[in-house]
Scaffold this motif. Structure first.
Motif, PDB file in Angstrom:
ATOM      1  N   ALA A 184      23.767  -7.640  -5.020  1.00  0.00           N
ATOM      2  CA  ALA A 184      22.401  -7.766  -5.524  1.00  0.00           C
ATOM      3  C   ALA A 184      21.409  -7.217  -4.505  1.00  0.00           C
ATOM      4  N   GLN A 185      21.607  -7.551  -3.241  1.00  0.00           N
ATOM      5  CA  GLN A 185      20.724  -7.048  -2.189  1.00  0.00           C
ATOM      6  C   GLN A 185      20.775  -5.530  -2.095  1.00  0.00           C
ATOM      7  N   ALA A 186      21.935  -4.960  -2.383  1.00  0.00           N
ATOM      8  CA  ALA A 186      22.106  -3.511  -2.307  1.00  0.00           C
ATOM      9  C   ALA A 186      21.574  -2.797  -3.544  1.00  0.00           C
ATOM     10  N   GLY A 187      21.126  -3.568  -4.547  1.00  0.00           N
ATOM     11  CA  GLY A 187      20.575  -2.966  -5.755  1.00  0.00           C
ATOM     12  C   GLY A 187      21.616  -2.575  -6.783  1.00  0.00           C
ATOM     13  N   PHE A 188      22.780  -3.221  -6.745  1.00  0.00           N
ATOM     14  CA  PHE A 188      23.869  -2.858  -7.653  1.00  0.00           C
ATOM     15  C   PHE A 188      23.838  -3.629  -8.980  1.00  0.00           C
ATOM     16  N   ALA A 189      22.992  -4.620  -9.108  1.00  0.00           N
ATOM     17  CA  ALA A 189      22.940  -5.391 -10.352  1.00  0.00           C
ATOM     18  C   ALA A 189      22.279  -4.543 -11.430  1.00  0.00           C
ATOM     19  N   ALA A 190      22.936  -4.402 -12.572  1.00  0.00           N
ATOM     20  CA  ALA A 190      22.409  -3.550 -13.641  1.00  0.00           C
ATOM     21  C   ALA A 190      22.760  -4.153 -14.995  1.00  0.00           C
ATOM     22  N   GLY A 191      21.988  -5.128 -15.436  1.00  0.00           N
ATOM     23  CA  GLY A 191      22.238  -5.724 -16.746  1.00  0.00           C
ATOM     24  C   GLY A 191      23.597  -6.375 -16.827  1.00  0.00           C
ATOM     25  N   VAL A 192      24.403  -5.948 -17.805  1.00  0.00           N
ATOM     26  CA  VAL A 192      25.726  -6.551 -17.994  1.00  0.00           C
ATOM     27  C   VAL A 192      26.817  -5.787 -17.257  1.00  0.00           C
ATOM     28  N   ALA A 193      26.469  -4.664 -16.627  1.00  0.00           N
ATOM     29  CA  ALA A 193      27.484  -3.828 -15.983  1.00  0.00           C
ATOM     30  C   ALA A 193      27.836  -4.349 -14.598  1.00  0.00           C
ATOM     31  N   GLY A 194      29.071  -4.142 -14.197  1.00  0.00           N
ATOM     32  CA  GLY A 194      29.510  -4.473 -12.844  1.00  0.00           C
ATOM     33  C   GLY A 194      30.272  -5.772 -12.761  1.00  0.00           C
ATOM     34  N   HIS A 195      31.324  -5.756 -11.934  1.00  0.00           N
ATOM     35  CA  HIS A 195      32.156  -6.947 -11.791  1.00  0.00           C
ATOM     36  C   HIS A 195      32.984  -6.866 -10.524  1.00  0.00           C
ATOM     37  N   ILE A 196      33.205  -8.011  -9.913  1.00  0.00           N
ATOM     38  CA  ILE A 196      34.151  -8.147  -8.808  1.00  0.00           C
ATOM     39  C   ILE A 196      35.104  -9.259  -9.219  1.00  0.00           C
ATOM     40  N   THR A 197      36.376  -9.082  -8.934  1.00  0.00           N
ATOM     41  CA  THR A 197      37.350 -10.111  -9.297  1.00  0.00           C
ATOM     42  C   THR A 197      38.230 -10.444  -8.103  1.00  0.00           C
ATOM     43  N   VAL A 198      38.800 -11.651  -8.162  1.00  0.00           N
ATOM     44  CA  VAL A 198      39.792 -12.030  -7.159  1.00  0.00           C
ATOM     45  C   VAL A 198      40.889 -12.837  -7.838  1.00  0.00           C
ATOM     46  N   ASP A 225      48.598 -14.620 -12.320  1.00  0.00           N
ATOM     47  CA  ASP A 225      48.236 -13.739 -13.433  1.00  0.00           C
ATOM     48  C   ASP A 225      46.853 -14.091 -13.974  1.00  0.00           C
ATOM     49  N   HIS A 226      46.117 -14.927 -13.251  1.00  0.00           N
ATOM     50  CA  HIS A 226      44.738 -15.277 -13.570  1.00  0.00           C
ATOM     51  C   HIS A 226      43.830 -14.716 -12.474  1.00  0.00           C
ATOM     52  N   PHE A 227      42.584 -14.446 -12.821  1.00  0.00           N
ATOM     53  CA  PHE A 227      41.635 -14.032 -11.787  1.00  0.00           C
ATOM     54  C   PHE A 227      40.248 -14.616 -12.060  1.00  0.00           C
ATOM     55  N   TRP A 228      39.464 -14.697 -10.980  1.00  0.00           N
ATOM     56  CA  TRP A 228      38.099 -15.211 -11.036  1.00  0.00           C
ATOM     57  C   TRP A 228      37.137 -14.032 -11.149  1.00  0.00           C
ATOM     58  N   VAL A 229      36.116 -14.201 -11.984  1.00  0.00           N
ATOM     59  CA  VAL A 229      35.184 -13.110 -12.248  1.00  0.00           C
ATOM     60  C   VAL A 229      33.798 -13.684 -12.525  1.00  0.00           C
ATOM     61  N   ASN A 230      32.801 -12.845 -12.447  1.00  0.00           N
ATOM     62  CA  ASN A 230      31.432 -13.283 -12.729  1.00  0.00           C
ATOM     63  C   ASN A 230      31.209 -13.463 -14.230  1.00  0.00           C
ATOM     64  N   PRO A 231      30.406 -14.447 -14.615  1.00  0.00           N
ATOM     65  CA  PRO A 231      30.057 -14.607 -16.026  1.00  0.00           C
ATOM     66  C   PRO A 231      29.108 -13.497 -16.460  1.00  0.00           C
ATOM     67  N   MET A 232      29.280 -13.029 -17.665  1.00  0.00           N
ATOM     68  CA  MET A 232      28.465 -11.952 -18.203  1.00  0.00           C
ATOM     69  C   MET A 232      27.005 -12.396 -18.354  1.00  0.00           C
ATOM     70  N   VAL A 233      26.086 -11.504 -18.098  1.00  0.00           N
ATOM     71  CA  VAL A 233      24.638 -11.699 -18.250  1.00  0.00           C
ATOM     72  C   VAL A 233      24.095 -12.749 -17.284  1.00  0.00           C
ATOM     73  N   VAL A 234      24.710 -12.892 -16.145  1.00  0.00           N
ATOM     74  CA  VAL A 234      24.157 -13.695 -15.055  1.00  0.00           C
ATOM     75  C   VAL A 234      23.902 -12.732 -13.902  1.00  0.00           C
ATOM     76  N   HIS A 235      22.663 -12.659 -13.440  1.00  0.00           N
ATOM     77  CA  HIS A 235      22.306 -11.704 -12.398  1.00  0.00           C
ATOM     78  C   HIS A 235      23.101 -11.978 -11.134  1.00  0.00           C
ATOM     79  N   PHE A 236      23.533 -10.913 -10.461  1.00  0.00           N
ATOM     80  CA  PHE A 236      24.335 -11.067  -9.248  1.00  0.00           C
ATOM     81  C   PHE A 236      23.645 -11.979  -8.232  1.00  0.00           C
ATOM     82  N   SER A 237      22.331 -11.922  -8.154  1.00  0.00           N
ATOM     83  CA  SER A 237      21.599 -12.695  -7.149  1.00  0.00           C
ATOM     84  C   SER A 237      21.583 -14.184  -7.443  1.00  0.00           C
ATOM     85  N   GLN A 238      22.022 -14.576  -8.639  1.00  0.00           N
ATOM     86  CA  GLN A 238      22.000 -15.984  -9.034  1.00  0.00           C
ATOM     87  C   GLN A 238      23.387 -16.617  -9.074  1.00  0.00           C
ATOM     88  N   ILE A 239      24.424 -15.836  -8.826  1.00  0.00           N
ATOM     89  CA  ILE A 239      25.783 -16.356  -8.961  1.00  0.00           C
ATOM     90  C   ILE A 239      26.142 -17.270  -7.804  1.00  0.00           C
TER      91      ILE A 239
END
Length: 296
Positions: free
Chosen positions: A77-91, A98-112
């Motif tokens: 978010a600080q780098a300016g990579f948040a763009a609406g619904v696009a973008g994801h990091i998983t672990v 066979d499961h992974f953790w990911v960001n919820p859709m339509v939540v701004h990166f700066s608020q996660i």
């Protein structure tokens, strides 16, 4: 000097006898502020230059990965990579691999926050957390995690310089020391067919990535992957900077790349998982102090 001025001057401390003077003592580790680098493996006070192994306690390892994942989104978010619904990091989850953790859709990166992350199974179902999963993100990341079981994390966003460079349909060149991090260790996926909706598309991206740490998705953007969230995030930031540097350099002329033997030697020194992990640590220190709510 008048009496008033004399009273305002501090009284000098008496000097200690030479035999009683002591050198400053090191501050005990427990009294220092916790730093990311303090997690690194060390021997006799020196770095071993290896990524710390996963914690023996699965719950502790899961929390560790989730907190670094949340921090990654804040850094993006600080780098300016948040763009609406696009973008994801998983672990990958350390227990249900066979499961992974990911960001919820339509939540701004700066608020996660850590508690906002979703645990998704191999069919795309949310098994822990509340929210929706980006379908394109699942199609890409699920296939990456399946194809590369030794990797635990992957990152993709539509960063400005990354997506701009991707339109050239070329690999990055080793024109700087930092760019050598990706020398002979990134690929080009040159078959963009639209927004990723099918698992088969994710499988083709995974095939293009191969054994490397990054892939340029032509007309789309950048993607990095690694054994740790820390390295994966720092590599993405570094790759975006490398793309920016080459765009700027080519805008002013024809940059001269390093000789292959020099680029290769430099890549071996700065392109390892440990260096990627290490580069994340000062950013972790800063973001967790400035935005401690991400740890919730």
């Amino acid at each position: 000097m008048n009496t008033t001025a004399q009273r305002l001057l501090p009284t000098p401390s008496p000097a200690l006898p030479a035999d009683t003077q002591r050198a400053p003592q090191p501050v005990p580790a427990l009294q220092r502020a916790a730093r990311g680098v303090d997690q690194a493996l060390s021997r006799d006070g020196k770095l071993v230059w290896e990524v710390p192994p996963p914690k023996s306690d699965l719950a502790a390892e899961r929390l560790h990965r989730k907190q670094r994942l949340a921090a990654g989104f804040r850094l993006f978010a600080q780098a300016g990579f948040a763009a609406g619904v696009a973008g994801h990091i998983t672990v990958r989850d350390p227990q249900w691999t066979d499961h992974f953790w990911v960001n919820p859709m339509v939540v701004h990166f700066s608020q996660i926050r850590t508690c906002d992350l979703l645990l998704v199974n191999h069919t795309g179902e949310v098994v822990e957390g509340e929210g929706f999963v980006n379908g394109a993100g699942f199609a890409i990341h699920s296939e990456l995690h399946k194809a590369r079981p030794e990797l635990n994390a992957a990152a993709h966003t539509h960063s400005l310089y990354g997506k701009t460079w991707s339109t050239y349909g070329r690999l990055l060149e080793p024109i700087t020391q930092d760019a050598c991090m990706f020398y002979d260790d990134h690929a080009l996926f040159d078959d963009y067919t639209g927004v990723v909706t099918e698992l088969s598309e994710g499988a083709r991206i995974a095939e293009a990535l191969g054994h490397r740490k990054a892939v340029i998705l032509q007309n789309h953007g950048l993607l990095t992957a690694g054994r740790t969230v820390e390295a994966t995030v720092s590599w993405f930031l570094a790759m975006e900077n490398a793309a920016r540097a080459q765009i700027l350099a080519e805008g002013g002329g024809t940059p001269k790349p390093l000789k292959s033997e020099v680029a290769g030697r430099t890549a071996r020194m700065i392109g390892s998982e440990f260096i990627g992990w290490l580069n994340f640590q000062p950013q972790w220190d800063v973001i967790t102090r400035e935005q401690p709510d991400l740890l919730l």
